[in-house]
Design an enzyme around this catalytic site. Structure first.
Site, short mmCIF file in Angstrom:
data_model
loop_
_atom_site.label_atom_id
_atom_site.label_comp_id
_atom_site.label_asym_id
_atom_site.label_seq_id
_atom_site.Cartn_x
_atom_site.Cartn_y
_atom_site.Cartn_z
N TRP A 168 0.89 -1.17 0.00
CA TRP A 168 0.00 0.00 0.00
C TRP A 168 0.92 1.21 0.00
O TRP A 168 1.82 1.32 0.86
CB TRP A 168 -0.85 -0.05 1.27
CG TRP A 168 -1.86 1.03 1.41
CD1 TRP A 168 -2.81 1.38 0.49
CD2 TRP A 168 -2.06 1.87 2.55
NE1 TRP A 168 -3.58 2.40 0.99
CE2 TRP A 168 -3.15 2.72 2.25
CE3 TRP A 168 -1.44 1.99 3.78
CZ2 TRP A 168 -3.61 3.68 3.14
CZ3 TRP A 168 -1.89 2.94 4.67
CH2 TRP A 168 -2.98 3.77 4.35
N ASP B 96 -0.09 -4.40 10.01
CA ASP B 96 -1.14 -3.52 9.51
C ASP B 96 -2.33 -4.41 9.21
O ASP B 96 -2.27 -5.27 8.32
CB ASP B 96 -0.65 -2.81 8.24
CG ASP B 96 -1.71 -1.85 7.70
OD1 ASP B 96 -2.78 -1.71 8.35
OD2 ASP B 96 -1.48 -1.26 6.63
N LYS C 280 -12.99 -0.90 6.38
CA LYS C 280 -13.53 -1.88 5.42
C LYS C 280 -14.49 -2.85 6.10
O LYS C 280 -15.56 -3.11 5.58
CB LYS C 280 -12.39 -2.69 4.79
CG LYS C 280 -11.12 -1.94 4.55
CD LYS C 280 -11.08 -1.22 3.24
CE LYS C 280 -9.97 -0.19 3.32
NZ LYS C 280 -9.54 0.33 2.08
C1 LIG Z 1 -3.05 -2.01 3.79
C2 LIG Z 1 -3.84 -0.85 4.27
N1 LIG Z 1 -3.50 -0.28 5.43
C3 LIG Z 1 -4.16 0.78 5.91
C4 LIG Z 1 -5.25 1.31 5.24
C5 LIG Z 1 -5.90 2.55 5.81
O1 LIG Z 1 -7.13 2.41 6.24
P1 LIG Z 1 -7.95 3.66 6.80
O2 LIG Z 1 -8.81 4.13 5.70
O3 LIG Z 1 -8.70 3.09 7.95
O4 LIG Z 1 -6.99 4.70 7.24
C6 LIG Z 1 -5.63 0.76 4.02
C7 LIG Z 1 -6.74 1.34 3.26
O5 LIG Z 1 -6.89 1.19 2.08
C8 LIG Z 1 -4.91 -0.36 3.52
O6 LIG Z 1 -5.23 -0.94 2.38
#
Ligand SMILES: Cc1ncc(COP(=O)(O)O)c(C=O)c1O
Length: 412
Positions: A140, A222, A258
């Site tokens: 990401w 994560d 999500k």
């Molecule tokens: C791997 C990963 N980590 C963290 C996040 C961040 O999520 P949030 O929208 O809760 O900040 C995402 C969101 O797409 C993600 O795919």
């Protein structure tokens, strides 16, 4: 008038995934499909408010005991405790031994940022700007930026994706861990690796943990997709729980964007597992200082929704059902896309589509093929070839499969 003091500010390029959605919106072609967005969509292509969330929102609206006073700096206590409990498990020894702490954060991103800031200040000495931080290749894209903005100067990649076999490069990953300086920080995707949809198996996680323990590497998990990957909260938390059972001190950034569909409420939690209660309390006291200057106190609505749901056995069951609905739709779209590509005889192998898990799939389409999909077919996906399976519906599957077939056969 004098020139603006901002005259020398360079324009920054837009964030790719949001730019893709903006381009999709502007496209007037009736066949258009958005496979770029990082959010769940129903079979009608619409966002979904989970029924359990709707119900709890009503409960909150009708609860006259609630108000809009500031929350504590570290967040809503019942949210923090329940969030960490679903990451670590009901019978987690670490929770029983009171060596778990939590920080309510603004989404998973906020948990990563607060965790990164803490590590730069206090991990292994009090100046960690030179401590290597390892991010999977690919990952990401925000991982890199969050740690950079927290002051880390040495951000490296570790092998993860083997493009040729469209799977995990375990040996490359283990070699990188063997070579990493002791006390390096490794960001690990707890489940449903973004963007590849490829996770280590439990046996492979055991090998990873063994090397990390021997080499004194710090695991920063994560966890953005718990429940979404397999439909089971337990399965999707296996790696984190295994590392805890192996005695690691670790961080786990949790996102409820999500799995609760609460993207814009910004609900996240940073779970901290330490050696003992005293260590964790001192860590939390420093976290409190970081939060105070970052957002001061977190927002309450999303955290209340999650806390109320997780604390009630009945609502908790309803939520698990809602999560399973989402996970099952993704699994169905995977098998439907694969069977269509195989029926069309599209060159290459397509088993990776069903073997990968979570919201995303790394199709293996190259940048030119992606460009063809966007320009000629009005099907929007990331340049990396990543698609969001939730963008597929029973109505657009045939069109998407035929378009992939054309892209792969016409463009090398
Ligand atoms: C791997 C990963 N980590 C963290 C996040 C961040 O999520 P949030 O929208 O809760 O900040 C995402 C969101 O797409 C993600 O795919």
């Amino acid at each position: 008038m004098a020139a603006s003091i901002f005259a020398a500010v360079p324009a920054s390029p837009p964030v790719a995934v949001f730019k893709l959605t903006a381009d999709f919106r502007e496209d007037s072609d009736s066949r258009k499909v958005n496979l770029g967005v990082g959010a769940y969509r129903t079979d009608e292509g619409q966002p979904w408010v989970l029924p359990v969330v709707k119900k709890v929102e009503q409960m909150i609206a009708n609860d006259n005991s609630l108000n809009h006073e500031y929350l504590p700096i570290l967040g809503l206590p019942e949210f923090r405790a329940n969030a960490s409990r679903i990451a670590l498990g009901d019978d987690s020894p670490a929770i029983k031994e009171k060596r778990v702490g939590s920080v309510q954060s603004l989404g998973g991103t906020g948990a990563l940022r607060i965790g990164a800031e803490f590590l730069r200040r206090w991990y292994n000495g009090n100046n960690n700007t030179a401590t290597p931080v390892y991010v999977s290749a690919p990952s990401w894209e925000n991982h890199n930026s969050v740690f950079m903005d927290a002051g880390f100067k040495d951000i490296r990649t570790y092998h993860y994706w083997d493009a040729a076999k469209r799977g995990l490069d375990l040996q490359g990953l283990l070699n990188d861990m063997e070579k990493a300086p002791e006390f390096s920080i490794f960001i690990l995707h707890a489940c449903a690796h973004n963007p590849t949809g490829t996770d280590p198996t439990p046996e492979q996680w055991k090998q990873i943990a063994a090397v990390m323990k021997r080499r004194s590497l710090f695991p920063f998990f994560d966890s953005a997709y718990q429940g979404f990957a397999s439909g089971s909260l337990e399965k999707d938390a296996w790696a984190v729980r295994y590392f805890v059972s192996e005695g690691f001190e670790l961080f786990c950034a949790q996102s409820f964007s999500k799995n609760f569909g609460l993207y814009n409420e910004r609900v996240g939690n940073l779970t901290v597992v330490g050696k003992d209660a005293d260590n964790v309390q001192r860590v939390l006291s420093q976290m409190e200082k970081i939060v105070r200057t970052t957002w001061s106190n977190p927002p309450s609505q999303g955290a209340r929704i999650v806390a109320t749901t997780l604390a009630s056995p009945q609502l908790f069951d309803e939520w698990k059902g809602n999560v399973k609905t989402m996970a099952d739709r993704v699994l169905l779209m995977r098998s439907e896309l694969r069977s269509r590509l195989e029926a069309l005889g599209t060159p290459g192998t397509w088993n990776h589509i069903t073997e990968q898990i979570g919201m995303f799939s790394f199709t293996g389409l190259n940048p030119k093929q992606v460009e063809y999909m966007v320009k000629e077919k009005h099907i929007y996906l990331m340049a990396s070839g990543r698609i969001n399976m939730c963008g597929l519906t029973t109505k657009n599957l045939d069109y998407v499969a035929k378009s992939i077939h054309e892209a792969v056969t016409k463009i090398q």
